[in-house]
Write a protein that holds these residues in place. Structure first.
Motif, PDB file in Angstrom:
ATOM      1  N   MET A 168     -30.647   5.336   8.017  1.00  0.00           N
ATOM      2  CA  MET A 168     -29.376   6.016   8.259  1.00  0.00           C
ATOM      3  C   MET A 168     -29.017   6.091   9.740  1.00  0.00           C
ATOM      4  N   VAL A 169     -29.945   5.744  10.625  1.00  0.00           N
ATOM      5  CA  VAL A 169     -29.705   5.905  12.061  1.00  0.00           C
ATOM      6  C   VAL A 169     -30.114   4.654  12.826  1.00  0.00           C
ATOM      7  N   ALA A 170     -29.660   4.582  14.076  1.00  0.00           N
ATOM      8  CA  ALA A 170     -30.002   3.471  14.971  1.00  0.00           C
ATOM      9  C   ALA A 170     -30.487   4.040  16.302  1.00  0.00           C
ATOM     10  N   SER A 171     -31.072   3.166  17.113  1.00  0.00           N
ATOM     11  CA  SER A 171     -31.690   3.618  18.358  1.00  0.00           C
ATOM     12  C   SER A 171     -30.687   4.138  19.386  1.00  0.00           C
ATOM     13  N   ASP A 172     -29.420   3.799  19.247  1.00  0.00           N
ATOM     14  CA  ASP A 172     -28.415   4.274  20.202  1.00  0.00           C
ATOM     15  C   ASP A 172     -27.619   5.474  19.672  1.00  0.00           C
ATOM     16  N   ASP A 173     -28.036   6.032  18.538  1.00  0.00           N
ATOM     17  CA  ASP A 173     -27.320   7.177  17.963  1.00  0.00           C
ATOM     18  C   ASP A 173     -27.597   8.457  18.752  1.00  0.00           C
ATOM     19  N   ILE A 174     -26.561   9.253  18.902  1.00  0.00           N
ATOM     20  CA  ILE A 174     -26.686  10.618  19.397  1.00  0.00           C
ATOM     21  C   ILE A 174     -26.262  11.521  18.248  1.00  0.00           C
ATOM     22  N   VAL A 175     -27.190  12.328  17.777  1.00  0.00           N
ATOM     23  CA  VAL A 175     -27.000  13.056  16.522  1.00  0.00           C
ATOM     24  C   VAL A 175     -26.918  14.551  16.779  1.00  0.00           C
ATOM     25  N   ALA A 176     -25.881  15.174  16.268  1.00  0.00           N
ATOM     26  CA  ALA A 176     -25.750  16.631  16.328  1.00  0.00           C
ATOM     27  C   ALA A 176     -26.502  17.253  15.159  1.00  0.00           C
ATOM     28  N   VAL A 177     -27.282  18.284  15.461  1.00  0.00           N
ATOM     29  CA  VAL A 177     -27.976  19.047  14.421  1.00  0.00           C
ATOM     30  C   VAL A 177     -27.647  20.519  14.636  1.00  0.00           C
ATOM     31  N   PHE A 178     -27.174  21.167  13.593  1.00  0.00           N
ATOM     32  CA  PHE A 178     -26.794  22.571  13.699  1.00  0.00           C
ATOM     33  C   PHE A 178     -27.921  23.471  13.186  1.00  0.00           C
ATOM     34  N   GLY A 179     -28.101  24.608  13.851  1.00  0.00           N
ATOM     35  CA  GLY A 179     -29.023  25.627  13.365  1.00  0.00           C
ATOM     36  C   GLY A 179     -30.354  25.653  14.086  1.00  0.00           C
ATOM     37  N   SER A 180     -31.111  26.736  13.833  1.00  0.00           N
ATOM     38  CA  SER A 180     -32.451  26.893  14.408  1.00  0.00           C
ATOM     39  C   SER A 180     -33.476  27.213  13.333  1.00  0.00           C
ATOM     40  N   SER A 181     -33.138  26.866  12.093  1.00  0.00           N
ATOM     41  CA  SER A 181     -33.993  27.173  10.956  1.00  0.00           C
ATOM     42  C   SER A 181     -35.153  26.200  10.851  1.00  0.00           C
ATOM     43  N   HIS A 182     -36.022  26.467   9.898  1.00  0.00           N
ATOM     44  CA  HIS A 182     -37.145  25.576   9.584  1.00  0.00           C
ATOM     45  C   HIS A 182     -36.637  24.165   9.296  1.00  0.00           C
ATOM     46  N   SER A 183     -35.600  24.058   8.464  1.00  0.00           N
ATOM     47  CA  SER A 183     -35.059  22.743   8.116  1.00  0.00           C
ATOM     48  C   SER A 183     -34.464  22.037   9.331  1.00  0.00           C
ATOM     49  N   SER A 184     -33.743  22.778  10.158  1.00  0.00           N
ATOM     50  CA  SER A 184     -33.138  22.182  11.351  1.00  0.00           C
ATOM     51  C   SER A 184     -34.192  21.572  12.255  1.00  0.00           C
ATOM     52  N   MET A 185     -35.288  22.283  12.417  1.00  0.00           N
ATOM     53  CA  MET A 185     -36.334  21.810  13.322  1.00  0.00           C
ATOM     54  C   MET A 185     -37.069  20.596  12.734  1.00  0.00           C
ATOM     55  N   ILE A 186     -37.283  20.595  11.432  1.00  0.00           N
ATOM     56  CA  ILE A 186     -37.875  19.412  10.794  1.00  0.00           C
ATOM     57  C   ILE A 186     -36.978  18.204  11.021  1.00  0.00           C
ATOM     58  N   ILE A 187     -35.670  18.408  10.882  1.00  0.00           N
ATOM     59  CA  ILE A 187     -34.727  17.295  11.034  1.00  0.00           C
ATOM     60  C   ILE A 187     -34.728  16.773  12.469  1.00  0.00           C
ATOM     61  N   ILE A 188     -34.762  17.662  13.437  1.00  0.00           N
ATOM     62  CA  ILE A 188     -34.818  17.210  14.837  1.00  0.00           C
ATOM     63  C   ILE A 188     -36.071  16.369  15.069  1.00  0.00           C
ATOM     64  N   LYS A 189     -37.192  16.834  14.578  1.00  0.00           N
ATOM     65  CA  LYS A 189     -38.439  16.061  14.713  1.00  0.00           C
ATOM     66  C   LYS A 189     -38.316  14.706  14.016  1.00  0.00           C
ATOM     67  N   ASN A 190     -37.782  14.706  12.802  1.00  0.00           N
ATOM     68  CA  ASN A 190     -37.618  13.446  12.067  1.00  0.00           C
ATOM     69  C   ASN A 190     -36.749  12.455  12.844  1.00  0.00           C
ATOM     70  N   LEU A 191     -35.652  12.949  13.404  1.00  0.00           N
ATOM     71  CA  LEU A 191     -34.741  12.077  14.151  1.00  0.00           C
ATOM     72  C   LEU A 191     -35.430  11.475  15.378  1.00  0.00           C
ATOM     73  N   LEU A 192     -36.182  12.281  16.087  1.00  0.00           N
ATOM     74  CA  LEU A 192     -36.898  11.753  17.252  1.00  0.00           C
ATOM     75  C   LEU A 192     -37.984  10.769  16.833  1.00  0.00           C
ATOM     76  N   ASP A 193     -38.649  11.066  15.723  1.00  0.00           N
ATOM     77  CA  ASP A 193     -39.718  10.183  15.245  1.00  0.00           C
ATOM     78  C   ASP A 193     -39.182   8.809  14.843  1.00  0.00           C
ATOM     79  N   VAL A 194     -37.956   8.766  14.306  1.00  0.00           N
ATOM     80  CA  VAL A 194     -37.405   7.460  13.899  1.00  0.00           C
ATOM     81  C   VAL A 194     -36.671   6.776  15.048  1.00  0.00           C
ATOM     82  N   GLY A 195     -36.575   7.429  16.208  1.00  0.00           N
ATOM     83  CA  GLY A 195     -36.154   6.729  17.415  1.00  0.00           C
ATOM     84  C   GLY A 195     -34.699   6.815  17.807  1.00  0.00           C
TER      85      GLY A 195
END
Length: 351
Positions: free
Chosen positions: A180-207
């Motif tokens: 769903m993403v590419a290396s040049d994507d800048i992705v907005a993530v809303f929130g500071s919840s458990h799910s939000s933080m998992i998603i931020i980690k996932n996005l960084l892990d996939v590059g």
């Protein structure tokens, strides 16, 4: 469509996710005959928990999951002959939710041997002949004296021009997120919840190139106080809490920008984002229930109307900690304990 009057159930449960299964099990434990119960679900694959959240790491310990499974006697978990990965994991550790859903799928099969299963979707309810009539998607009707809604909830969402939304279900699944993403994507993530933080980690892990995090409240970390837990439902726990401590709280990763979520910051910083994820909560799935507004359910008892009750993420019970902080109870063990507490009330609250 004619009404099926051949059987009037004592109890009908709509939804076969963890909360629905717990309701069925605890009703049987309380003395209700399984022959007098119906459970309605389109697929019987442990609801959203089994369908979407398998790759997510829990914020609940393995020990708590095992307690949930063993405390409901009719699950007969202690008597099963299968060997599940969950049983061999460190009890104080955390696990991917698929390790729990595979056990709950076994529980589903066990319950199907004694409870009436209806592979269908409930679309509306109304009172008929002094009972609840449940109208199903395939045209059939069931009647039950008492009905429990365990219907789950859908993610809330936002919309911004020129920002492509990444579905929450994909964002929480690293394998699907990769596509769903590419290396040049800048992705907005809303929130500071458990799910939000998992998603931020996932996005960084996939590059991805950068994550821009808009949040309303600072991080909350769950704190074990012995006989209770501060921020038990809203605080970060487990592996996610460890990652946030290291990569955000103590030293902000250079690929992350964080801003308080207000109109000024969104206007200033959102235009750099080409994609977005919105883990901002859930909205209960609703049925068409004549003269009844499910949003007005009693958060202390789960009562929606006489003979109609709600459980699970769509109808969580409110809890207040020793400092007066109010939260909504969400989690398998919490659902089980809350259902146990209110079942004696439900049995007396007829149409």
């Amino acid at each position: 469509m004619s009404v099926d009057t051949n059987k009037v159930y004592e109890w009908a449960i709509i939804g076969a996710g963890p909360a629905g299964l717990a309701t069925v099990g605890l009703l049987i434990d309380s003395g209700i005959n399984p022959d007098d119960m119906a459970i309605i679900d389109p697929a019987f694959t442990v609801g959203d928990f089994g369908a979407y959240w398998g790759e997510v790491y829990s914020n609940t310990t393995v020990e708590n999951f095992l307690e949930f499974l063993s405390q409901i006697q009719s699950f007969k978990f202690s008597q099963q002959l299968n060997t599940f990965d969950l049983e061999s994991m460190p009890k104080s550790g955390f696990c991917q939710l698929k390790k729990v859903s595979e056990v709950l799928q076994w529980v589903t099969g066990h319950l199907e041997q004694s409870v009436s299963f209806h592979y269908d979707k409930a679309v509306s309810l109304n009172i008929f002949n002094g009972c609840w009539q449940i109208n199903l998607d395939q045209g059939k009707q069931l009647q039950s004296k008492q009905v429990v809604l365990a219907t789950g909830a859908d993610p809330k969402t936002l919309s911004f021009p020129n920002v492509k939304e990444i579905n929450l279900y994909y964002a929480l699944n690293p394998k699907k997120l990769t596509n769903m993403v590419a290396s040049d994507d800048i992705v907005a993530v809303f929130g500071s919840s458990h799910s939000s933080m998992i998603i931020i980690k996932n996005l960084l892990d996939v590059g991805v190139k950068k994550v821009v995090n808009f949040y309303l409240t600072p991080h909350r970390y769950a704190v074990n106080m012995g006989d209770w837990t501060l921020y038990d439902n809203t605080g970060l726990k487990g592996l996610t809490a460890e990652w946030v401590h290291k990569n955000i709280s103590q030293h902000l990763d250079s690929r992350i920008e964080r801003y308080i979520s207000n109109d000024q910051n969104i206007k200033k910083h959102m235009n750099q984002c080409n994609k977005g994820v919105y883990p901002i909560g859930f909205k209960p799935r609703s049925l068409d229930i004549k003269n009844t507004d499910v949003k007005q359910y009693d958060p202390h008892t789960g009562i929606i109307a006489p003979g109609l009750f709600g459980v699970g993420i769509a109808f969580p019970q409110v809890v207040i900690d020793p400092f007066g902080n109010k939260e909504f109870n969400v989690g398998l063990n919490k659902f089980m304990r809350d259902i146990k507490k209110v079942l004696p009330i439900w049995k007396k609250y007829h149409i």
